[in-house]
Design an enzyme around this catalytic site. Sequence first.
Site, PDB file in Angstrom:
ATOM      1  N   LYS A 218      28.421   7.325   0.276  1.00 65.95           N
ATOM      2  CA  LYS A 218      29.782   7.302  -0.286  1.00 65.95           C
ATOM      3  C   LYS A 218      30.757   7.996   0.664  1.00 65.95           C
ATOM      4  O   LYS A 218      31.834   7.475   0.946  1.00 65.95           O
ATOM      5  CB  LYS A 218      29.803   8.021  -1.642  1.00 65.95           C
ATOM      6  CG  LYS A 218      31.208   8.268  -2.160  1.00 65.95           C
ATOM      7  CD  LYS A 218      31.226   8.992  -3.491  1.00 65.95           C
ATOM      8  CE  LYS A 218      31.220  10.493  -3.387  1.00 65.95           C
ATOM      9  NZ  LYS A 218      32.520  11.092  -3.020  1.00 65.95           N
ATOM     10  N   ASN A 219      30.345   9.161   1.159  1.00 68.01           N
ATOM     11  CA  ASN A 219      31.284   9.946   1.969  1.00 68.01           C
ATOM     12  C   ASN A 219      31.516   9.345   3.357  1.00 68.01           C
ATOM     13  O   ASN A 219      32.364   9.807   4.109  1.00 68.01           O
ATOM     14  CB  ASN A 219      30.804  11.396   2.089  1.00 68.01           C
ATOM     15  CG  ASN A 219      30.939  12.127   0.766  1.00 68.01           C
ATOM     16  OD1 ASN A 219      31.580  11.632  -0.159  1.00 68.01           O
ATOM     17  ND2 ASN A 219      30.321  13.295   0.661  1.00 68.01           N
TER      18      ASN A 219
ATOM     19  N   ARG B 274      39.726  11.584  -4.982  1.00 70.66           N
ATOM     20  CA  ARG B 274      40.244  12.577  -4.051  1.00 70.66           C
ATOM     21  C   ARG B 274      40.302  12.028  -2.621  1.00 70.66           C
ATOM     22  O   ARG B 274      41.175  12.366  -1.853  1.00 70.66           O
ATOM     23  CB  ARG B 274      39.299  13.770  -4.096  1.00 70.66           C
ATOM     24  CG  ARG B 274      39.914  15.072  -3.916  1.00 70.66           C
ATOM     25  CD  ARG B 274      38.829  16.096  -4.085  1.00 70.66           C
ATOM     26  NE  ARG B 274      37.625  15.690  -3.395  1.00 70.66           N
ATOM     27  CZ  ARG B 274      36.405  15.685  -3.918  1.00 70.66           C
ATOM     28  NH1 ARG B 274      36.228  16.049  -5.149  1.00 70.66           N
ATOM     29  NH2 ARG B 274      35.374  15.313  -3.208  1.00 70.66           N
TER      30      ARG B 274
ATOM     31  N   CYS C 235      41.417  19.647  -8.409  1.00 70.64           N
ATOM     32  CA  CYS C 235      40.367  18.774  -8.901  1.00 70.64           C
ATOM     33  C   CYS C 235      39.264  19.621  -9.492  1.00 70.64           C
ATOM     34  O   CYS C 235      39.402  20.823  -9.636  1.00 70.64           O
ATOM     35  CB  CYS C 235      39.839  17.884  -7.794  1.00 70.64           C
ATOM     36  SG  CYS C 235      38.661  18.719  -6.768  1.00 70.64           S
TER      37      CYS C 235
ATOM     38  N   ARG D  69      42.668  21.776  -3.894  1.00 71.82           N
ATOM     39  CA  ARG D  69      42.286  21.060  -2.672  1.00 71.82           C
ATOM     40  C   ARG D  69      43.497  20.992  -1.750  1.00 71.82           C
ATOM     41  O   ARG D  69      44.199  19.988  -1.709  1.00 71.82           O
ATOM     42  CB  ARG D  69      41.812  19.646  -3.001  1.00 71.82           C
ATOM     43  CG  ARG D  69      40.569  19.582  -3.850  1.00 71.82           C
ATOM     44  CD  ARG D  69      39.355  20.131  -3.147  1.00 71.82           C
ATOM     45  NE  ARG D  69      38.738  19.175  -2.269  1.00 71.82           N
ATOM     46  CZ  ARG D  69      37.595  18.561  -2.529  1.00 71.82           C
ATOM     47  NH1 ARG D  69      36.963  18.794  -3.644  1.00 71.82           N
ATOM     48  NH2 ARG D  69      37.081  17.715  -1.671  1.00 71.82           N
TER      49      ARG D  69
ATOM     50  N   ILE E  28      45.944  20.512   1.465  1.00 72.29           N
ATOM     51  CA  ILE E  28      45.900  19.587   2.608  1.00 72.29           C
ATOM     52  C   ILE E  28      46.806  20.096   3.734  1.00 72.29           C
ATOM     53  O   ILE E  28      47.277  19.330   4.546  1.00 72.29           O
ATOM     54  CB  ILE E  28      46.291  18.141   2.195  1.00 72.29           C
ATOM     55  CG1 ILE E  28      47.654  18.108   1.484  1.00 72.29           C
ATOM     56  CG2 ILE E  28      45.221  17.494   1.345  1.00 72.29           C
ATOM     57  CD1 ILE E  28      48.271  16.720   1.449  1.00 72.29           C
TER      58      ILE E  28
ATOM     59  N   ASP F  87      27.470  19.941  -1.151  1.00 77.20           N
ATOM     60  CA  ASP F  87      27.198  18.860  -2.092  1.00 77.20           C
ATOM     61  C   ASP F  87      25.769  18.887  -2.636  1.00 77.20           C
ATOM     62  O   ASP F  87      25.469  18.190  -3.603  1.00 77.20           O
ATOM     63  CB  ASP F  87      27.439  17.495  -1.417  1.00 77.20           C
ATOM     64  CG  ASP F  87      28.914  17.145  -1.364  1.00 77.20           C
ATOM     65  OD1 ASP F  87      29.706  17.790  -2.055  1.00 77.20           O
ATOM     66  OD2 ASP F  87      29.265  16.202  -0.628  1.00 77.20           O
TER      67      ASP F  87
ATOM     68  N   ARG G 204      30.701   7.836  -9.955  1.00 73.82           N
ATOM     69  CA  ARG G 204      31.519   7.884  -8.733  1.00 73.82           C
ATOM     70  C   ARG G 204      30.648   7.947  -7.480  1.00 73.82           C
ATOM     71  O   ARG G 204      31.093   7.560  -6.397  1.00 73.82           O
ATOM     72  CB  ARG G 204      32.424   9.120  -8.742  1.00 73.82           C
ATOM     73  CG  ARG G 204      33.619   9.027  -9.667  1.00 73.82           C
ATOM     74  CD  ARG G 204      34.511  10.252  -9.491  1.00 73.82           C
ATOM     75  NE  ARG G 204      34.613  10.589  -8.087  1.00 73.82           N
ATOM     76  CZ  ARG G 204      34.443  11.808  -7.571  1.00 73.82           C
ATOM     77  NH1 ARG G 204      34.205  12.835  -8.333  1.00 73.82           N
ATOM     78  NH2 ARG G 204      34.535  12.009  -6.288  1.00 73.82           N
TER      79      ARG G 204
END
Length: 423
Positions: A26-27, A96, A120, A125, A127, A312, A404
């Site tokens: 996914k990432n 996100r 979140c 988070r 930026i 993670d 997700r």
Amino acid sequence: MHKNTQKFVITGGRRLCGEIALQGSKNSALPIMAAAFLAQGETVLKGCPKLTDVYSAMRILTCLGCRCRMEGSNAVIDSSSPGSFSISDELMGEMRSSIMFMGAILGRMGECEVSAPGGCELGPRPIDMHLAALRKMGAEINIRGGRIYCRLPSGRARGTKISLSFPSVGATENIILCAVRAEGETIINNAAREPEICDLCSFLRCCGADIKGDGESRIVINGIENLHGCEYTVMPDRIAGATYLSIAAAAGGELILKNACVAEMEPFLSVLEQTGCCVYSSENRIYLRRGGRLRAIKNRIRTMPHPGFPTDAQAVLMAALITAEGTSVFEENIFDCRYRHTDALIKMGADIEVMGKAAVIRGVDRLHGAEAEATDLRGGAAVAAAALSADGTTVLTGIGHIDRGYEKFEEAVTSLGGIIRRE
Ligand code: UD1
């Protein structure tokens, strides 16, 4: 966001045995989908996992004027004629990773308009590093009413030297995405070294980009004018791999992971081995067998940027360690609010004490089923892992979070002999 009202009903206590072929990452897939917007033509992304976040990325690409479709496990993205540089609040809010589109849109269109990501599940988070880097590359940025407007006055970013104060994965990706079509050379110092960064760069090289040094702290990008589409296979998902291994370690049994990225999973595997599980790996397979009770991990498990222990994988390994013999300690160094899964685990009988960055896990003999809620993606998977090792039945709500990141989660668990039902 995540309005899924379905739940998993999980009955634990079964040994889990069998094989799982790992899904694509996914990432990796999400930033690569953003990168496909830079290519003038069609991209075929093979092994793209079918996840709600991937469908969100497809909706974003469609709104930007791309034609997207899934063909089996391939995502096909045609970015020949983009029509927009703006992403609505609603689409930005779906996931996100949408912030990754900022660098890609700016690189392709010379301007972009996106929303600032709110807080979140894992805490704030920020930026700031993303924005400072894009400004240094020549972008004029205005933030009004939660919207971020970026514009490159000359239409192209300019190469420059950027030194990150922390090796942020997202900031590194956004800089790369903006730099591949910039004028001149961009150097990123203290870049993130996560395997997914390398996968993004490999994809971009297939599209014609000139990038060197990914996987190291210094990445050098020589901007080119145009990128073309290509066919590319997404790397396997090392976090899904860590999750299924943790599930088998928690419940006991034997698991063969196929299509695994063994070298990239080493920071996780080296800790997992210390629990006393038998772990063997060959080229792209990992074998795990858990016979007796797991042992606690002696040294603190500190989450760190790659090649450190991945943040993670913190929650899912914790799920296995709550029934280990002895006391294990985690130290979460990446996110402020990444122990929310501990409430559900405690409800199931775990002995966990959270003190700031640290979580102390004192091993208990048994867990019992409970009514629990998934509050974030990896935390939700951790509660499911604990439920599979517990006596009795757990009703897990909030499973939109799990969808997700895990493709056909319940099918994978069922194939190992676990009892799980979606309601
Ligand atoms: C992070 C993880 C990544 C994981 C992903 C999803 C690390 C280093 N990164 O990536 O492995 O897959 O979450 O869970 O483990 N930060 C700022 N300003 C910024 C950007 C980041 O202060 O502009 C801070 C964040 O608040 C956080 C840290 O840097 O404390 C890590 O951020 P970053 O690597 O950017 O997060 P993700 O890209 O989401």
